[in-house]
Design a protein around this motif. Structure first.
Motif, short mmCIF file in Angstrom:
data_model
loop_
_atom_site.label_atom_id
_atom_site.label_comp_id
_atom_site.label_asym_id
_atom_site.label_seq_id
_atom_site.Cartn_x
_atom_site.Cartn_y
_atom_site.Cartn_z
N LEU A 52 72.80 63.99 49.92
CA LEU A 52 71.50 64.19 50.53
C LEU A 52 70.60 65.02 49.62
O LEU A 52 71.00 66.08 49.13
CB LEU A 52 71.65 64.90 51.88
N PRO A 53 69.37 64.56 49.38
CA PRO A 53 68.42 65.33 48.56
C PRO A 53 68.07 66.66 49.21
O PRO A 53 68.39 66.90 50.39
CB PRO A 53 67.19 64.40 48.49
N ALA A 54 67.39 67.49 48.46
CA ALA A 54 67.04 68.83 48.94
C ALA A 54 66.30 68.76 50.27
O ALA A 54 65.33 68.00 50.40
CB ALA A 54 66.19 69.56 47.90
N GLY A 55 66.75 69.53 51.22
CA GLY A 55 66.06 69.64 52.50
C GLY A 55 66.39 68.56 53.49
O GLY A 55 66.02 68.66 54.67
N VAL A 56 67.05 67.50 53.09
CA VAL A 56 67.41 66.43 54.03
C VAL A 56 68.62 66.89 54.84
O VAL A 56 69.67 67.22 54.28
CB VAL A 56 67.74 65.11 53.30
N THR A 57 68.47 66.91 56.14
CA THR A 57 69.56 67.36 57.01
C THR A 57 70.45 66.19 57.41
O THR A 57 70.05 65.02 57.32
CB THR A 57 69.00 68.04 58.27
N ILE A 58 71.64 66.52 57.87
CA ILE A 58 72.56 65.46 58.30
C ILE A 58 72.01 64.71 59.50
O ILE A 58 72.18 63.49 59.62
CB ILE A 58 73.97 66.04 58.58
N THR A 59 71.30 65.39 60.40
CA THR A 59 70.67 64.70 61.53
C THR A 59 69.58 63.76 61.05
O THR A 59 69.45 62.63 61.55
CB THR A 59 70.08 65.73 62.52
N GLU A 60 68.79 64.19 60.08
CA GLU A 60 67.75 63.33 59.52
C GLU A 60 68.37 62.08 58.90
O GLU A 60 67.91 60.95 59.13
CB GLU A 60 66.98 64.12 58.46
N ALA A 61 69.44 62.27 58.14
CA ALA A 61 70.10 61.13 57.50
C ALA A 61 70.69 60.18 58.54
O ALA A 61 70.55 58.95 58.42
CB ALA A 61 71.19 61.63 56.56
N GLN A 62 71.34 60.73 59.56
CA GLN A 62 71.90 59.88 60.60
C GLN A 62 70.79 59.19 61.41
O GLN A 62 70.96 58.05 61.85
CB GLN A 62 72.80 60.69 61.53
N GLY A 76 81.57 62.28 65.19
CA GLY A 76 80.74 62.30 63.98
C GLY A 76 79.29 61.96 64.23
O GLY A 76 78.43 62.31 63.43
N TRP A 77 79.00 61.28 65.33
CA TRP A 77 77.60 60.94 65.62
C TRP A 77 76.82 62.21 66.01
O TRP A 77 77.31 63.04 66.78
CB TRP A 77 77.53 59.99 66.80
N LEU A 78 75.62 62.28 65.51
CA LEU A 78 74.68 63.32 65.93
C LEU A 78 73.45 62.73 66.60
O LEU A 78 72.64 63.47 67.17
CB LEU A 78 74.24 64.16 64.72
N VAL A 79 73.30 61.41 66.51
CA VAL A 79 72.10 60.72 67.00
C VAL A 79 72.51 59.45 67.73
O VAL A 79 73.36 58.69 67.24
CB VAL A 79 71.15 60.34 65.84
#
Length: 240
Positions: free
Chosen positions: A117-127, A223-226
């Motif tokens: 994940l690039p700088a500042g990208v959160t795992i919730t954002e990615a999911q 593992g799901w956040l969204v």
């Protein structure tokens, strides 16, 4: 996308027939509610009955005074409008390098090569980006697209080691697929990915569905956040 004034999309999705669009409305006015057509679409629009959309159309009530509102305050659905409701969908396990059942397993490696994940990208954002891609695939199976979505329900789980759900990360993911055009002229609005400078969204889309987002204790897949479900309206036939 949205309401009674109909026109064809000038830039349809490749391989998909041009669709009749439903023009969104903006809520405005003093000492009461006044609805006017957004400036994003050319030509005047006349609405005979703002409380009852024409059959086969929807009318979105958008917040006043905003050029790029995130969500609608509500959506009116005209008689005989065909509606498609998805199931709740979470992200796909696309990062095979991460352990099964881990949050990182659900990073979309087509967007984030190697699951990094690039700088500042959160795992919730990615999911969220991953889950919204699945929503698009589901809609396509029903002959629909992102711009047909009128309502959305979002369920967020806390990332491991945190005290609350990452609503900011979710909203950045959402803007990659929804509500990323100017109402003034229809042009795309750049959105940030993590802490990077705003850039073109993954999908340019002026749909602004009504929406709720809830923090819940557990989602059904480890593992799901969204998890997201949407309602989409089939476009009214031409000439209706």
């Amino acid at each position: 996308m949205s309401a009674p004034s109909e026109h064809r999309d000038s830039t349809p999705t490749p391989g998909k027939k041009p669709m009749i669009r439903r023009t969104s409305l903006i809520a405005a006015g003093v000492a009461g509610l006044c609805l006017t057509a957004t400036a994003a679409f050319a030509g005047p629009a006349v609405f005979e009955d703002l409380t009852a959309p024409k059959p086969g159309t929807t009318v979105s009530n958008l917040p006043a005074g905003q050029d790029n509102p995130m969500i609608a305050s509500g959506v009116a659905i005209g008689a005989n409008t065909a509606i498609y409701k998805t199931s709740g969908l979470g992200p796909s396990a696309l990062n095979s390098a991460a352990p099964a059942g881990s949050e990182q397993r659900y990073i979309d490696t087509a967007v984030f090569p190697g699951g990094v994940l690039p700088a500042g990208v959160t795992i919730t954002e990615a999911q969220g980006i991953n889950a919204l891609r699945r929503i698009g695939e589901n809609l396509a199976q029903a002959g629909l697209d992102y711009d047909d979505v009128i309502t959305m329900r979002v369920f967020l789980q806390n990332p491991a080691g945190t005290e609350k759900a990452d609503f900011d990360g979710w909203n950045r993911a959402y803007r990659q697929y929804f509500a990323n055009t100017s109402l003034a002229d229809g042009s795309p609005v750049k959105v940030p990915l993590g802490s990077a400078a705003p850039a073109d969204p993954l999908v340019v889309n002026d749909a602004r569905p009504s929406r709720f987002a809830l923090e819940i204790e557990n989602l059904p897949v480890n593992g799901w956040l969204v998890e997201v479900e949407v309602d989409a309206a089939y476009p009214a036939p031409s000439g209706k």
